[in-house]
Structures are given as structure tokens and as C-alpha cells.
Enzyme design. Structure first.
Site, PDB file in Angstrom:
ATOM      1  N   LYS A   1       0.867  -1.180   0.000  1.00 62.75           N
ATOM      2  CA  LYS A   1       0.000   0.000   0.000  1.00 62.75           C
ATOM      3  C   LYS A   1       0.912   1.241   0.000  1.00 62.75           C
ATOM      4  CE  LYS A   1      -4.504   0.944   1.937  1.00 62.75           C
ATOM      5  NZ  LYS A   1      -5.537   0.420   2.831  1.00 62.75           N
TER       6      LYS A   1
ATOM      7  N   GLU B   1     -18.920  -6.083   9.744  1.00 61.19           N
ATOM      8  CA  GLU B   1     -19.857  -5.394  10.647  1.00 61.19           C
ATOM      9  C   GLU B   1     -20.918  -6.355  11.186  1.00 61.19           C
ATOM     10  OE1 GLU B   1     -18.725  -4.159   7.843  1.00 61.19           O
ATOM     11  OE2 GLU B   1     -17.868  -2.218   8.335  1.00 61.19           O
TER      12      GLU B   1
ATOM     13  N   ARG C   1     -25.556  -2.809   6.833  1.00 58.41           N
ATOM     14  CA  ARG C   1     -25.409  -4.231   6.476  1.00 58.41           C
ATOM     15  C   ARG C   1     -25.537  -5.142   7.691  1.00 58.41           C
ATOM     16  NH1 ARG C   1     -19.787  -5.524   3.784  1.00 58.41           N
ATOM     17  NH2 ARG C   1     -20.989  -4.680   2.090  1.00 58.41           N
TER      18      ARG C   1
HETATM   19  C1  TPP Z   1     -18.619  -2.382   4.794  1.00 56.61           C
HETATM   20  C2  TPP Z   1     -17.449  -1.434   4.866  1.00 56.61           C
HETATM   21  N1  TPP Z   1     -16.832  -1.241   6.044  1.00 56.61           N
HETATM   22  C3  TPP Z   1     -15.794  -0.389   6.143  1.00 56.61           C
HETATM   23  C4  TPP Z   1     -15.369   0.315   5.037  1.00 56.61           C
HETATM   24  C5  TPP Z   1     -14.261   1.338   5.162  1.00 56.61           C
HETATM   25  N2  TPP Z   1     -13.103   0.943   4.358  1.00 56.61           N
HETATM   26  C6  TPP Z   1     -12.849   1.496   3.188  1.00 56.61           C
HETATM   27  S1  TPP Z   1     -11.500   0.885   2.464  1.00 56.61           S
HETATM   28  C7  TPP Z   1     -11.182  -0.114   3.812  1.00 56.61           C
HETATM   29  C8  TPP Z   1      -9.982  -1.002   3.853  1.00 56.61           C
HETATM   30  C9  TPP Z   1      -9.978  -1.906   2.644  1.00 56.61           C
HETATM   31  O1  TPP Z   1      -8.859  -2.766   2.732  1.00 56.61           O
HETATM   32  P1  TPP Z   1      -8.527  -3.663   1.466  1.00 56.61           P
HETATM   33  O2  TPP Z   1      -9.759  -4.332   0.980  1.00 56.61           O
HETATM   34  O3  TPP Z   1      -7.403  -4.524   1.856  1.00 56.61           O
HETATM   35  O4  TPP Z   1      -8.114  -2.615   0.331  1.00 56.61           O
HETATM   36  P2  TPP Z   1      -6.780  -1.718   0.301  1.00 56.61           P
HETATM   37  O5  TPP Z   1      -7.203  -0.343   0.784  1.00 56.61           O
HETATM   38  O6  TPP Z   1      -5.767  -2.364   1.176  1.00 56.61           O
HETATM   39  O7  TPP Z   1      -6.371  -1.719  -1.151  1.00 56.61           O
HETATM   40  C10 TPP Z   1     -12.173   0.029   4.754  1.00 56.61           C
HETATM   41  C11 TPP Z   1     -12.222  -0.694   6.044  1.00 56.61           C
HETATM   42  C12 TPP Z   1     -16.052   0.093   3.819  1.00 56.61           C
HETATM   43  N3  TPP Z   1     -15.737   0.771   2.690  1.00 56.61           N
HETATM   44  N4  TPP Z   1     -17.067  -0.784   3.762  1.00 56.61           N
HETATM   45 MG    MG Z   2      -5.419  -4.296   1.750  1.00 53.74          MG
END
Ligand code: TPP
Ligand code: MG
Ligand code: DXP
Length: 641
Positions: A282, A368, A396
Site C-alpha cells: 500500500k 460489521e 449491512r
Molecule cells: C462495509 C465497509 N466497512 C468499512 C469500510 C471502510 N473501508 C474502506 S476501504 C477499507 C480497507 C480496505 O482494505 P482492502 O480491501 O485490503 O483494500 P486496500 O485499501 O488495502 O487496497 C475500509 C475498512 C467500507 N468501505 N465498507
Molecule cells: Mg489491503
């Protein structure tokens, strides 16, 4: 012209040679740092998806093939490669959305920014293509390691694995992080996979050194074979995916375009469901992001590109910070209080609590639903969980709130941050649903603080409630200055009273953060000779019956709330008056029940009339229509500034 400027669509990508591809990746990174430093946005995730996205668009023919991005915050590179290179208004009115947008491009599919959905869309699309006989159309889903901790992904995987005749290609973008390092058994499994490269080398070494059975005799050979098998079991854990019926390709260096491209072509050739496991970093290629311990510059506002340091003007203390500070105090007094986050420890403000009480914080991943039902379990076990999520993400877990927490009358407190209009993250991020959906939950109590002091007060009242669930919600951004009450009616605070010079008397019921607005509205009404009382209910479910008597003393009730208009506080007040036969008209001023395009919060509040001047004007007109007041008779013009 740069290589990037020569790309008007995915077709142009396929003509590039490896030198141009390398240059393109560098140019994209430079572009992203420069552009996002001005507008803010998801820099870290997109820097980690550069080579992966280039390879995707070289191997698959979007939009005939479908390329899906889970959560969608990492789709800036996809946008750059599909004809959208003006990022000057990213996430702002009139500019590109920060997520895929069907209105922007035929290459975009999923607009919902809620994580862990892409594999379900993919399963559906693959079934549709198979049924329509369109077997040549590929379905590719890019899912992060964080999103993979969401339960929907496993529901989808279960179905995808059963669809040998409708292959889905799942690209796991594994950077080991959500915001913080991804948690849980799956995360450590993926981590095991990441070391598989070591396994291959170790296996080669064994193959070379372990002599054939005839040379060392069967006993020794069996022993050595056992070593190899043990190594295979320990170091080659992709069996989990293969046990699911999925082929597994990887782990691949996700920053090596050619390696990813080769893996994707192999995956496409399988003609069966397959996981391509890409290892990425990242923030890759930009040190301030790569080295940012907290979240690798996952999101956020404008920053100095030279240092990565935020340049956002200091906006005062955030609601989130006030919550986090009070939780630490409560944690010292109440050893039974524990915190739960769904992979957002810092964004929801629980990091100080975690630091103070490391064994009383639970990060469940982007899960969640599990967060809520595990909270019911924690409460049944004698603890008082505080589940802190962004308001929109609670949607959700509605059934879990209803049937796991409320049905069992469990003492769980839900703290809903980013409640109301958030704005720049688009339609699926506005926290405009919670006051409606929680209204229908039997036994649920809902507190809506108007300022920091009330947040601290009401949070304590929530965690002191032991016979059922409570919820407390507040918006994104900085708290307003404390608004002291001038009187108290039951459990409600009176914030202002204006006598007025004619028959009209408006009872302004302000939910939470709308209190400051309502106080200003009352002043504007007073300038027009219209009397009013500004009431902060503090608790909007259940409503205090004292509201009835207060309503009787007015000619109209105006409810102002930063939530969808349907089924929220305004409707609850109207129902209370109607059921009690209090014949005073109720008008609700809230968010229209629509999906709102991305823009700044202030712009959207102005669009939907939730500003003091608009509210005052609308109420004056309503009072006039009711016949208690003729604005023309007044000397001062109706406020329109
Ligand atoms: C249901 C839900 N909960 C929390 C979030 C907040 N959120 C946005 S991006 C993220 C992290 C995503 O991690 P990953 O899938 O590994 O993607 P990366 O940012 O590492 O590429 C979170 C928790 C969300 N978008 N949707
Ligand atoms: Mg990730
Ligand atoms: C993609 C996602 O869900 C979050 O990163 C979102 O951008 C919320 O950002 P804020 O924390 O700035 O509200």
C-alpha cells in the site's frame, strides 16, 4: 507526450512494450501523488494497484469483459487508463467520483463503496453470461485482503467455486492492510501464502538433495519424504483455496506488470474459477505513504507532495476525537466496557482506548455483521460492548442489530460516526439511514448529541443503560462550540425561546448537529415576528412524552434532522402527536430520500435546504400558508442571503 497521455483507452495499453510499461507505471505514480495532494483521496490504495490495473486492462477487454473493483477506492488507475485523466476536481462537485461511476464510463460497474461485495456481483455476472451463452466474456473481481475479511466474500466464494462452467477470476490485491494491518486467521493464511516463494525454493533444495529411495533404502526415504510432506503442508497453504474448488495462482509480485499479466493470462486460460494472489504494498513507490505506520495514506485530505504531510487547515477538535477521549475515561471507570471496530480502529477514534486497554479492544476485520452479533455475545457474557462504525456501514448489520442484540435486549452501544451528509465519498457513504432503520428496532434507544459536551454526557448515559441496546450518532468533521441549554423540559434541553409579535409559534425540534442551525433559524423567524422555541430532544427514541405538552403550546412543529426524511425523527414526532391526538401540524426538514452525488457536505446541505436561511424561508412560508402570518405585513424582507 508522456506514455500516460498517449493512453486514451485500454486498447492503447496493448501496444506498449515493456520499457513503455515501466515508464507508464512511473508516470501514473507521479500523476497520482501530484493530483491527490491537491484534492485529497485514496492515495495509498491506488499507488498499490498501478501495475495490477495496467496488467488487467492488457489481458481483459473491458467493457465486454467485466473488471470489478471491491470497495472501489483503488480505481483511480482504472480511471486513468479508461479515458479519464482530469483529476483536478476529484471527489468534488462536477469532477470525477472517488469510486467507479457508471455515469462516467462504460468500464465502471460497482458504485457502492461498501466493502466485500465484488465477488457476489462477479458470481451473478458469471451466471448471467453463462445463461446467455456468452462464454467468451470474462468476469474479473479485484478484492483487497481487507475486503476478504468480509463475510459476503465467503458466501460468494462458496458459490463461485461451484461454478466450474462459469469461471470467475478473483485477483486478490494483498497488501496486508485494511487501514491498519489486516487481522484474523485469513490474514495470517494469506501471510503464509506470501512466504510460499520460500516454499518453492525449499522444495527445490529438497528435491536436489534427497536421493532416490534405492540409494538410501526405504526407511530413510520415507523419513525424508515425511520432511518434504511436512514442509509442503506448512509452507504451501494454498490448499485452502484449492479445497474450496478454486484454482490458485501465486503469490505473484503485484508490482511486476509482466508477471501479473502472465498470471492473468494463465488464469484466463484455465476456464475455471481461479484466484490470482498478488502481493502488493500500500503506497508503493511513495515513501511518505509506504512508511506511514497508521494507514499508508489510505485516505485523507490535501498534503504536501514533498513530505506527505497534511496541509488541511486545522479545523478544531473532531467529534471522533471527543468520542475517543471520553471512551478512555469511561474505560478507566468501567472495566466491563470493551470496544469493537470493523477494521477502522483509528478512523472511528478507538485507537486511544486500544492503547489504554489493549485486551479490551476487538478489531473483527471488515465484518460489521460479525461485529454486532459478537457484541451480543460479549454482552451476554457480562460485558458492555461499544461498537463503533461509520453510520452507513451499520446498514449491512441491521438484522444482527434487530434479531441478535435487540431481540435479546442486550446492552450494546452503537456509536455511529459520519452520520448525516458526508459528501465527498458519494452516495453510499452518506450516513443518512440510521435514524430511519433504528426507529423500527424494539427497545432501541437513540441519542443524538448536539455538541461535544452532550456527546460525552449521552455516551455515558448509553453505556449506563443495561437493559437493552443504545445508539449514538454524530457527523463527520469538527464539533461546534458547546450550546448551553436555557431550560430543561423532561429529558429535553430548551436552547432558545423567542416570543414573536403575532399568533404564530413554531416549536423547532433539532436532532443533534442540527441544533446550531435551528438556533439561527429561530433568530431569523423572530426578525419576522414569528415566535419559536428551539428544543434539543437529546434522545430521539423513545421521544419524551413532555414533547406533547410543549407542542400544544405552539402552532407548528418543525423537525430538523441530518438523516433521510422517511421514517426518522420527524415521522416519529408526527406519529407521537397523532397517536396522542395533539392537533398541531408537523413539518420535517431532512435529507430527501435519494442517492446524492458526491460534493462537499456544505454544498449538499445547501442543495437540500438544510441551511438556516432556507429553513427560515420555508418555515415562514408554511406559517403564512397556515394563515397565522402575513409576511407582506412585515417591514423586514424574508431572509434570502
Ligand atoms: C462495509 C465497509 N466497512 C468499512 C469500510 C471502510 N473501508 C474502506 S476501504 C477499507 C480497507 C480496505 O482494505 P482492502 O480491501 O485490503 O483494500 P486496500 O485499501 O488495502 O487496497 C475500509 C475498512 C467500507 N468501505 N465498507
Ligand atoms: Mg489491503
Ligand atoms: C473508502 C472508505 O470507506 C473510507 O476510506 C472513506 O473514504 C471514509 O473516509 P473518511 O474517514 O475521510 O470519512
Amino acid at each position: 507526450m508522456s506514455v500516460l497521455e498517449s493512453i486514451s483507452g485500454p486498447g492503447d495499453l496493448r501496444r506498449l512494450d515493456s520499457g513503455e510499461l515501466t515508464r507508464l507505471a512511473v508516470e501514473i505514480r507521479d500523476f497520482l501523488v501530484e493530483a491527490v495532494s491537491k484534492t485529497g483521496g485514496h492515495l495509498g490504495p491506488n499507488l498499490g494497484a498501478v501495475e495490477l490495473t495496467i496488467a488487467l486492462h492488457r489481458v481483459f477487454d473491458s467493457p465486454r469483459d467485466k473488471i470489478l473493483f471491491d470497495t472501489g477506492h483503488q480505481a483511480y488507475v482504472h480511471k486513468l487508463l479508461t479515458g479519464r485523466q482530469d483529476f483536478s476536481l476529484l471527489r468534488r462537485r462536477g469532477g470525477l467520483s472517488g469510486y467507479p461511476s457508471q455515469a462516467e464510463s462504460e468500464h465502471d460497474v460497482i458504485e457502492n463503496s461498501h466493502a466485500s461485495t465484488a465477488l457476489s456481483y462477479a458470481d451473478g455476472l458469471a451466471k448471467a453470461f453463462a445463461l446467455r451463452g456468452e462464454h467468451d466474456r470474462a468476469v474479473v473481481a479485484v478484492v483487497g485482503d481487507g475486503a476478504l475479511t468480509g463475510g459476503m466474500c465467503w458466501e460468494a466464494l462458496n458459490n463461485i467455486a461451484a461454478g466450474a462452467d462459469r469461471p470467475v477470476i478473483i485477483v486478490v490485491n494483498d497488501n496486508g492492510r485494511s487501514y491498519s494491518p489486516t487481522i484474523g486467521g485469513l490474514a495470517s493464511h494469506l501471510a503464509d501464502l506470501r512466504i510460499t516463494r520460500g516454499y518453492e525454493r525449499a522444495l527445490d533444495m529438497i528435491k536436489k538433495t534427497v536421493p532416490r529411495a534405492p540409494v538410501v533404502g526405504p526407511v530413510a526415504y520415507e523419513a525424508l519424504h515425511g520432511v518434504k510432506k511436512g514442509l509442503k503442508d506448512v509452507l504451501q497453504p494454498q490448499a485452502m483455496f484449492e479445497d474450496l474448488g478454486m484454482k490458485y495462482v501465486g503469490p505473484i509480485d503485484g508490482h511486476d506488470t509482466e508477471a501479473v499479466e502472465h498470471a492473468l493470462r494463465r488464469a484466463r486460460g484455465f476456464g475455471a474459477p481461479v484466484i490470482v494472489h498478488c502481493i502488493t504494498r500500500k503506497g508503493y513507490g511513495y515513501a511518505p505513504a509506504e512508511n506511514n505506520e497508521e494507514d499508508c495514506m489510505h485516505g485523507g485530505g490535501a498534503f504536501d507532495p514533498a513530505t506527505g504531510k497534511s496541509v488541511a487547515k486545522g479545523g478544531g477538535v473532531s467529534w471522533t476525537k471527543v468520542f475517543g477521549q471520553e471512551m478512555v475515561q469511561i474505560g478507566a471507570e468501567r472495566p466491563d466496557v470493551v470496544g469493537i471496530t470493523a477494521a477502522m480502529l483509528h478512523p472511528v477514534g478507538l485507537a486511544p482506548f486500544a492503547e489504554a486497554y489493549p485486551d479490551r479492544i476487538f478489531d473483527v476485520g471488515i465484518a460489521e455483521q460479525h461485529a454486532v452479533t459478537s457484541a451480543a455475545g460479549l454482552a451476554m457474557g457480562g460485558l458492555h460492548p461499544v461498537v463503533a462504525v461509520y453510520a452507513t456501514f451499520l446498514n449491512r448489520a441491521f438484522d444482527q442489530v434487530l434479531m441478535d442484540v435487540a431481540l435479546h435486549r442486550q446492552a450494546v452501544t452503537f456509536v455511529l460516526d459520519r452520520a448525516g451528509v458526508t459528501g465527498d465519498d458519494g452516495a453510499s457513504h452518506n450516513g443518512m439511514w440510521d435514524l430511519s432503520i433504528l426507529q423500527v428496532v424494539p427497545g432501541m434507544r437513540i441519542a443524538v448529541p448536539r455538541d461535544g459536551a452532550r456527546l460525552r454526557e449521552l455516551l455515558r448515559e448509553c453505556v449506563a443503560t443495561g437493559d437493552g441496546p443504545t445508539a449514538l450518532r454524530f457527523p463527520k468533521g469538527s464539533v461546534v462550540a458547546d450550546i448551553e441549554a436555557i431550560d430543561r423540559i423532561g429529558s429535553m434541553d430548551v436552547l432558545a425561546r423567542h416570543p414573536g409579535s403575532n399568533g404564530a409559534r413554531v416549536l423547532l425540534v433539532a436532532a443533534g448537529s442540527m441544533a446550531a442551525t435551528a438556533v439561527e433559524v429561530a433568530e431569523r423567524l423572530a426578525a419576522q415576528g414569528i415566535g419559536s422555541t428551539v428544543l434539543d430532544p437529546r434522545w430521539v427514541k423513545p421521544l419524551d412524552p413532555a414533547l406533547l405538552e410543549e407542542a400544544r403550546r405552539h402552532t407548528m412543529v418543525a423537525v430538523v434532522e441530518d438523516n433521510g426524511r422517511v421514517g426518522a425523527v420527524g415521522d416519529a414526532v408526527a406519529r407521537l402527536l397523532r397517536d396522542s391526538e395533539v392537533d398541531v401540524p408537523v413539518r420535517t426538514f431532512g435529507i430527501p430520500q435519494e442517492f446524492l452525488d458526491h460534493a462537499a457536505r456544505a454544498e449538499i446541505l445547501a442543495d437540500i435546504g438544510l441551511t438556516p436561511q432556507d429553513l427560515a424561508r420555508d418555515i415562514i412560508e408554511a406559517v403564512a400558508r397556515a394563515g397565522e402570518h402575513d409576511p407582506a405585513a412585515e417591514t423586514a424582507p424574508a431572509p434570502r442571503d
